[in-house]
Design a protein around this motif. Structure first.
Motif, short mmCIF file in Angstrom:
data_model
loop_
_atom_site.label_atom_id
_atom_site.label_comp_id
_atom_site.label_asym_id
_atom_site.label_seq_id
_atom_site.Cartn_x
_atom_site.Cartn_y
_atom_site.Cartn_z
N SER A 107 -7.30 11.20 -12.11
CA SER A 107 -7.00 9.82 -11.67
C SER A 107 -5.85 9.79 -10.69
O SER A 107 -5.61 8.80 -10.03
N VAL A 109 -5.83 11.85 -8.18
CA VAL A 109 -6.41 12.27 -6.90
C VAL A 109 -6.98 11.04 -6.20
O VAL A 109 -7.86 10.38 -6.73
N HIS A 110 -6.44 10.71 -5.09
CA HIS A 110 -7.00 9.57 -4.36
C HIS A 110 -7.06 9.88 -2.89
O HIS A 110 -6.42 9.24 -2.08
N ARG A 111 -7.78 10.92 -2.54
CA ARG A 111 -7.93 11.23 -1.13
C ARG A 111 -8.96 10.28 -0.54
O ARG A 111 -9.99 10.02 -1.15
N PRO A 112 -8.72 9.76 0.62
CA PRO A 112 -9.74 8.88 1.21
C PRO A 112 -11.01 9.67 1.55
O PRO A 112 -10.92 10.81 2.00
N ILE D 3 -10.84 1.97 2.09
CA ILE D 3 -9.97 2.33 0.97
C ILE D 3 -10.61 1.93 -0.36
O ILE D 3 -10.64 2.70 -1.31
N GLU D 4 -11.18 0.71 -0.36
CA GLU D 4 -11.81 0.24 -1.60
C GLU D 4 -12.94 1.18 -2.01
O GLU D 4 -13.09 1.55 -3.17
N SER D 6 -13.28 4.32 -1.19
CA SER D 6 -12.74 5.58 -1.69
C SER D 6 -12.34 5.44 -3.15
O SER D 6 -12.63 6.30 -3.98
N GLN D 7 -11.68 4.33 -3.44
CA GLN D 7 -11.20 4.11 -4.81
C GLN D 7 -12.38 4.10 -5.79
O GLN D 7 -12.34 4.76 -6.83
N TRP D 10 -13.75 7.58 -6.33
CA TRP D 10 -12.97 8.44 -7.21
C TRP D 10 -13.08 8.00 -8.65
O TRP D 10 -13.12 8.83 -9.57
N THR D 11 -13.18 6.68 -8.88
CA THR D 11 -13.35 6.21 -10.26
C THR D 11 -14.62 6.76 -10.87
O THR D 11 -14.63 7.33 -11.96
#
Lengths: 163, 468, 472, 106
Positions: A107, A109-112, D3-4, D6-7, D10-11
């Motif tokens: 969580s 890790v937030h690479r675009p 960005i949204e 990407s978020q 990842w979730t």
């Protein structure tokens, strides 16, 4: 989004249960539950057709297969089972910890990422998609099913020697 | 024409199953034999332009999907035809039960359709479906006799195969997300612009293929599966099936989609070199003929991989030619092993000896195939290994070239052990009453070793068709 | 085209022999002899063109520098004559020797294939075909050494195959490297280029392993488990000569090698000659003694070829001829003795000269030639080799080789004494069959005759040597 | 949007990864073939989820659905075949213990 999150957390928990439980039957039920949750996730994501398939085939058919295999093979005496149960915990306690570590770790890790939108020629309708563009997959599916039929014919036929 | 390659066997399979029960085994055998022979001839002659003209009929609109034949497809079509043909011949004589035989033919039909599909496909997911069709029929084939140890082999294979599927499917999902589709052109176009995750997707897919192909870090299942399978099944399995789903798909991906980046080249070279050495060393210590051959398979696949790792045109040609050669000599060695097992009832090297005197044809053909595998001239295996080594040297990978050359010595060492313990030498007591295998078992062995010798002798003449 | 036939007739004909054997044994034997002697006759036909300087050649072009080139230059014709002549006599000898064993079909097929691939090797002008034929001889020798099929035989056959294949593979690396440097395998194109030292070293590994020179010599004495005609073939006609021939072909006639190698090779050869001669002195197995003797004599040939002056090279070439004839004779006489006494241990024989006089005299003649006693052929070649080495200023090495030559005299006389003279320590056997005795007598007369008529081969060799570029 | 998006990716990716961890852990640690099969099933569930997520995020749901359906069909065939093999294994060895299958040496 929140509903999805909740469902996904439940799904992971159901999966965890199916691994941790010491009774095979319960594990099967937990697996079916995971499937059902996945179905709901799919509905939430606007994929009703796949969801129906998942529900009927995975949650339904596979559970039946599992239960029949268990009834055919599972003959463990209760005493032995209780003794084993203690040992099982020793082997499985790291799993929840591991899950927690992986979850928390990832969580951060937030690479675009750059997600590609569909090819302009792609058809939005699943019916067109399946029946016109993915015919070869259907052909392959039939092939797999045929192989499965022979598998059932060969594997479930009793031994010729009579044992 | 292209469609015929998958539809003719499919329709034949359905029709054969509709026949009255008594006619089924013999008719399915004959029909499949005919199809395989026709396919081999087609694939062998197509490069010379004889059938190209016929194949030009366009039927795309009829079915709505693309199947393209290029020279690479012909390679797999030819290998599948040849190996399938030999496996069928072996099966006809070594499978005694009529039902088993019929089931084997049916599954071979499916394998053939699957491999023909793989050879012509241009879509990643369809590729996966066909690979899976092959895999499922392989699990079942291994268990054709339901031998005790076959369950272990099949289960190991199944578990690792599902793991490979998971990797491939994850990569397909990533491709959908980052490339917007699964067909080769779409992926190739968008691969340039996409980021790190697309590269991870490629790595995952290649990893899955390595498992399916039994290359070294994932080779655990291969020896068990090959060894425990019934004789004709191991012929087709070792000859072409695992190569079709593993190595061939890899070649296809590399040439049509991914291309050769320095990282890919290094990966292929390293994995290939490790496979060559570990496979050969493991084979050196085996006592079971089929197990030895299985490890030898791993080693030979390593050769194909290092050839690919050159990333040059010559390397590709060498890899393709070694692929074909491997299909020929490895299926022949397994056919020989089947003949030995059939006649002596044993595959244990310790209890065999001097079979060349009792089974002269098997002895000579197996010696030819062994020497071809070890890359001894003038047999065909030599030329492909020579090309591989030249390709490695010319592309500047001197170290790998030396490994590839010296590993042939290991190959020679274990094949000499095999020859010494089983064929060449004095007749041991246990096999003193053995006779030569039946003609049906010998036909594929003779045919294949004739191919090995013939291809070796005419190779300089045909190389220009490969180079083109 | 004559060249092509000289190569193809025996190599392809070899595979007809088993079929002929199914029809009749005699037909097969005659056919085998015909095939080998055909190569001999075709090579004889090639002599005029080879000497005239208008070299007959045959070429098929292939992509990737894999051209198939055959050419009958003097070196090739000379080698082909020697091996096919000795080979023919050996095949003739086999008629009687081999006829009570199993697997005769395979035997004849392999012997003829062996000689055929030797023809291919000497005539081919391409590194890759050189390698191809080189390995075919390895296959043939593998089957032939394991002829008797006992576990020990087969193990030794495997050993010889592995050692020579190792050398060949190392050599192959060098060939590929040459291809990488010059883009071709064609020797006619490569002529006159200078090779890096590493590649010369790698090729030398191959050559030394095939010609059984130290440190790769161990397989050759072990190969003595084979039937005697086969060992004669290995030692006299084909196998060990391949290494020497390739040395001459590559390092004298094609590439220029540095001065370093003109000293290094004689040193290796000298060590090999001395150690093997020492081993021959203490060995008691008849065939192993002769085998060590071969290892030792090969050292002389290397010395001659590596001196780099006309006398030495000509001596080395003549040595190949003389050694082929004489060593073939020694092995064939040993074969007669072994087959009739069922014994290989020289300490358990003796006095055989009374029962097999012709064999004994033939042995003595051939032994004289190997020892280098005038007027036998071996004398001239040995003399020329050593005088060539002295000319090249390698006094120390020359002295070592003279010591080696004395040891040769010692061990061969010891062997002759123990086997043929003195009192009988084992059973006294009768003379061999007429055909076999005829073969050894022929070789013995040849040993003497080649000395008396030395001018013919010497002229041939002189013309050949005059074509060598790298000689100072 | 980037960005949204990407978020969200990842979730979903975290949950995909968690299911994979569960599945692999199960395969590696258990001794029972049925449980191994359950582990494999969990892996397949994870992948099916991931495919649908891929379609959902990239707006290519039609493709993702048709792929998911095919995957489900293949999955069930594989499970049935695996079940057949496991039953056969039980008949031979009278146990489902994976240790019985260690008689073959690598």
């Amino acid at each position: 989004m929140n509903v999805l999150l909740l469902l996904l957390i439940l799904m992971v928990l159901a999966g965890l249960w199916s691994i941790l439980t010491s009774l095979l039957l319960r594990a099967t039920i937990a697996l079916a539950l995971t499937s059902v949750l996945l179905t709901v996730v799919m509905f939430q994501m606007n994929a009703p057709l796949a969801a129906v398939f998942e529900l009927s085939v995975c949650a339904g058919l596979i559970s039946v297969v599992f239960i029949s295999v268990i009834s055919l093979t599972h003959r463990q005496p209760l005493k032995e089972y209780l003794a084993r149960r203690q040992k099982r915990i020793l082997r499985f306690w790291p799993l929840p910890v591991l899950l927690l570590v992986v979850g928390v770790g990832l969580s951060f890790v937030h690479r675009p990422v750059h997600i590609m939108l569909p090819h302009p020629t792609a058809f939005g309708d699943i019916r067109i998609m399946m029946w016109q563009l993915r015919r070869l997959d259907l052909f392959g599916q039939i092939l797999v099913l045929l192989a499965g039929v022979y598998g059932v014919l060969i594997l479930f036929r009793g031994n010729k020697n009579g044992n | 024409m292209n469609y015929l390659l998958i539809f003719v066997p499919f329709i034949a399979l359905v029709l054969v199953n509709l026949l009255p029960k008594k006619l089924r085994p013999i008719s399915s055998f004959l029909v499949l034999l005919l199809i395989l022979a026709a396919q081999s001839i087609f694939a062998a002659l197509a490069p010379f332009g004889l059938i190209r003209a016929v194949g030009a009929v366009r039927m795309e609109h009829l079915f709505g999907f693309h199947l393209l034949i290029d020279n690479l497809s012909l390679l797999l079509l030819l290998s599948a035809g040849i190996v399938g043909f030999s496996a069928l011949m072996v099966a006809w004589h070594s499978i005694k039960d009529e039902d088993d035989r019929f089931n084997f033919t049916n599954l071979l039909f499916i394998l053939l359709i699957g491999m023909n599909g793989i050879s012509m496909l241009r879509d990643l997911f369809s590729l996966y479906v066909f690979i899976e069709a092959i895999a499922v029929s392989t699990f079942i084939m291994i268990l054709l006799y339901k031998a005790r140890e076959a369950y272990e082999g099949a289960l190991k294979y199944l578990i690792l195969s599902v793991v490979a599927s998971v990797m491939m499917l994850s990569s397909i999902a990533l491709f959908i997300m980052f490339c917007g589709g699964t067909s080769f052109e779409v992926i190739k176009l968008s691969l340039v612009s996409s980021g790190a995750l697309a590269r991870i997707a490629i790595a995952l897919f290649i990893c899955g293929l390595f498992i399916k192909g039994g290359l070294v870090p994932f080779h655990g299942w291969l020896a068990d599966a090959y060894t425990s399978a019934p004789a004709p099944v191991s012929v087709v399995l070792a000859g072409v099936v695992t190569k079709a789903s593993g190595i061939f798909t890899l070649i296809r991906l590399l040439t049509a989609v991914i291309g050769f980046s320095p990282a890919t080249k290094d990966l292929l070279l390293i994995i290939g070199a490790i496979s060559i050495v570990i496979g050969a060393l493991a084979a050196l210590g085996q006592k079971d003929i089929k197990r030895m051959l299985a490890y030898s398979s791993i080693s030979q696949m390593g050769y194909i991989l290092v050839a690919l790792g050159c990333g040059t045109r010559l390397g590709l040609i060498a890899a393709a030619f070694h692929f074909l050669n491997h299909a020929i000599f490895k299926s022949q060695l397994f056919a020989n092993a089947a003949a030995v097992e059939e006649q002596t009832g044993s595959r244990d090297l310790g209890s065999l000896g001097g079979l060349a005197q009792k089974m002269p044809v098997t002895g000579i053909t197996s010696a030819i195939a062994s020497l071809s595998t070890a890359g001894i001239p003038p047999l065909s295996g030599f030329w492909s290994k020579l090309l591989i080594i030249i390709a490695l040297w010319v592309s500047g990978n001197y170290f790998y070239a030396v490994i590839a050359v010296l590993a042939s010595l290991l190959t020679l060492a274990y094949f000499l052990t095999l020859q010494r313990e089983a064929f060449f030498g004095q007749v041991s007591v246990k096999v003193s009453s053995v006779t030569e295998a039946s003609a049906g078992m010998l036909i594929p062995a003779v045919l294949l070793s004739a191919m090995t010798v013939g291809l070796g002798l005419v190779f300089p003449f045909v190389i220009k068709y490969f180079v083109r | 085209m004559t060249v092509l036939f000289a190569v193809l007739l025996p190599t392809i004909g070899a595979f007809i022999l088993p079929l002929a054997g199914k029809v009749s044994k005699l037909l097969r034997n005659i056919l085998a002899l015909l095939l080998v002697s055909c190569s001999f006759i075709l090579s004889l036909i090639l002599i005029p063109s080879a000497l005239s300087g208008h070299i007959e050649s045959f070429r098929v072009a292939f992509p990737l520098g894999l051209d198939f080139v055959l050419a009958a230059d003097p070196l090739a014709v000379f080698m082909a004559l020697v091996s096919s002549f000795v080979g023919s006599i050996i095949v003739l000898y086999s008629f009687d020797y081999i006829n009570h064993y199993e697997n005769q079909n395979e035997y004849y097929a392999m012997v003829v294939l062996f000689l055929g691939s030797m023809m291919g090797l000497v005539y081919s002008q391409s590194l890759i075909y050189l390698y191809v034929f080189w390995e075919i001889t390895a296959i043939a020798s593998w089957r032939l050494i394991g002829f008797y099929r006992s576990p020990k035989d087969v193990l030794k056959a495997d050993k010889s195959f592995l050692v020579t294949a190792f050398g060949a593979l190392v050599m192959l690396i060098a060939f590929i490297a040459i291809f990488g440097m010059f883009g071709t395998f064609d020797l006619t194109v490569l002529k006159g280029h200078v090779l890096p030292g590493v590649l010369i070293g790698l090729i030398l590994v191959g050559i030394l392993s095939k010609s059984a020179t130290l440190p790769f010599h161990t397989w050759l004495p072990d190969a003595g488990v084979a039937p005697s005609p086969v060992t004669a073939l290995l030692h006299a006609a084909v196998l060990v000569k391949i290494g020497v021939f390739v040395f001459a072909r590559l390092f004298l006639f094609t590439f220029n090698i540095g001065v370093f190698w003109h000293t290094a090779v004689p040193v290796i050869a000298a060590v090999s000659a001395l150690v093997a001669a020492g081993a021959a002195l203490i060995e008691t197995d008849m065939k192993r003694i002769i085998a060590y003797s071969t290892v030792s004599q090969i050292g002389f040939i290397f010395l001659g070829l590596a001196t780099g002056n006309p006398v030495g090279v000509a001596g080395g070439m003549l040595y190949i001829l003389m050694h082929g004839i004489a060593k073939g004779g020694l092995f064939l006489t040993a074969g007669i003795v072994e087959q009739n006494t069922h014994n290989k241990d020289i300490t358990k024989m003796g006095g055989l000269i009374s029962t097999m006089p012709l064999t004994a005299v033939s042995f003595l003649f051939c032994a004289f030639s190997v020892m280098g006693i005038p007027p036998f052929g071996g004398f001239f070649s040995k003399f020329m080799v050593i005088s060539g080495a002295v000319d090249a200023g390698q006094i120390a090495i020359s002295i070592t080789f003279i010591i080696g030559a004395f040891m040769t005299i010692l061990y061969l006389f010891r062997m002759f004494n123990l086997v043929f003279l003195g009192e009988a320590r084992g059973k006294l056997a009768a003379e061999g069959s007429k055909l076999m005795v005829f073969c050894v007598v022929l070789l013995a007369i040849m040993s003497l005759g080649s000395g008396i008529l030395i001018s013919y081969p010497a002229d041939f060799v002189r013309i050949m040597v005059s074509q060598v570029g790298g000689i100072r | 949007m980037g960005i949204e998006m990407s978020q969200m990716f990842w979730t979903f990716f975290i949950f995909f990864a968690l299911l994979l961890v569960e599945g692999f852990y199960c395969i590696i640690v258990t001794y029972n073939f049925l449980r191994v099969l359950i582990g494999l099933e969990l892996l397949m569930k994870a992948v099916t989820l991931f495919i649908i997520v891929a379609g959902y995020l990239s707006g290519n749901l039609a493709l993702a659905q048709s792929i998911a359906i095919t995957v489900i069909v293949i999955e069930v065939v594989v499970v049935v075949v695996a079940a057949g093999i496991i039953i056969g294994f039980f008949r031979e060895y009278d146990s489902l213990n994976i240790k019985n299958a260690r008689s073959m040496k690598g």
